[in-house]
Design an enzyme around this catalytic site. Sequence first.
Site, short mmCIF file in Angstrom:
data_model
loop_
_atom_site.label_atom_id
_atom_site.label_comp_id
_atom_site.label_asym_id
_atom_site.label_seq_id
_atom_site.Cartn_x
_atom_site.Cartn_y
_atom_site.Cartn_z
N ASP A 161 6.58 -25.13 25.19
CA ASP A 161 6.75 -25.56 26.60
C ASP A 161 6.88 -27.08 26.68
O ASP A 161 7.71 -27.62 27.40
CB ASP A 161 5.56 -25.08 27.44
N HIS A 189 1.04 -20.02 29.11
CA HIS A 189 2.42 -19.95 28.62
C HIS A 189 3.09 -18.83 29.41
O HIS A 189 3.22 -17.70 28.94
CB HIS A 189 2.42 -19.67 27.12
#
Length: 332
Positions: A161, A189
Amino acid sequence: MTQKKPITVAITGAAGNIAYSLIFRICSGELFGNDQPFNLSLIDIEPALPALEGLVMELQDSNFRLINKTICTTDPFEGFRDADYAILLGSYPRNKNQTRKDLLGKNVSIFKIQGKALSFVAKKTVKVVVVGNPVNTNALVTAKYAENIPKENIVALTRLDMNRSISQLSRKLNKNVSNIKNVFTWGNHSASQFVDLSNGYLLEGSKKTPLTELVEKEWTYGEFQTTNQTRGKAVILKRGRSSAGSAANAVIDLLKSWIYGTETYVSMGVISDNNPYNVPENLIFSFPCTCKNGSWKISKDLKPNDFCKKMIKKNVDELVSERNIAFGLLQD
Ligand SMILES: NC(=O)C1=CN([C@@H]2O[C@H](COP(=O)(O)OP(=O)(O)OC[C@H]3O[C@@H](n4cnc5c(N)ncnc54)[C@H](O)[C@@H]3O)[C@@H](O)[C@H]2O)C=CC1
Ligand SMILES: O=C([O-])CC(=O)C(=O)O
């Protein structure tokens, strides 16, 4: 010069998509160094054994001089024996119509047994990177059952990410990725993650320009967030399967930070106990971390703004709900 003693690297899901990229990079010496031999312990399930054997043939044909010994097994109690590093890829990926949370039913039990196996047979100092989704909650399950291993040794991969957010900024500013520092994600996530660039800067020579002076607020809180939040799905829609090369790359980046140290913040999914940001304990949460001497710590000096605090809360709620489902499924 005396040769270093081999370390043991265990990888689950070793016949899968991510592993196919990750294992060759590890074997090249990129992660542990050109002078560090290792034993490879490759773990997968029975139906994947032919593919695993094919992978081993390819490793042999690559003449990697750092490989000391390779084993293939379906038994995590054999596979994690004396492991210095364990990379947990083994699990089911989602399809384009699923969220990562939808995988809980299929995947949590895998991490329960692997947590137990790590606890019994891995070194107590083992560094564990959990990758299989939903990664934060799977890492929490692993930590719960790995009773003999400090919770600090179990980290969920949220580095992809962060990498995605730096890549977005690089394209937006037309600057090299290496000039962008201190950008990271908070929380899960998942599509709830919050990318925080409020402490980030563009480094050119010794000049540091805050990113908040370079990008518009509307973009920062709009397209920047949604692109990151939906990037995994966008890749699935194009490739027909989830990110693999970039996920393997993020595993390498995370482990390099953890082992060799960092100068700026990096995203790590770590146990929330004793954090200064009002995240309840016993969650695996992506925080801005720094690493030194093989240990991570949560950076304590940040001042999240009201919007960021709201997003932290949203991620807490989501992770508490995942934890309730996961622990409900496991029931002990
Ligand atoms: N945290 C992150 O940033 C990312 C996480 N992922 C996740 O990583 C996981 C792996 O992804 P891929 O390699 O693409 O999947 P894949 O389906 O290609 O490979 C998974 C492998 O795990 C094996 N496996 C299943 N159950 C197992 C068990 N109990 N023990 C050992 N091995 C087992 C399968 O046989 C298969 O070989 C998925 O859950 C995916 O969603 C993927 C990309 C990024
Ligand atoms: O989206 C997925 O299912 C795989 C993943 O976690 C990612 O690419 O971020």
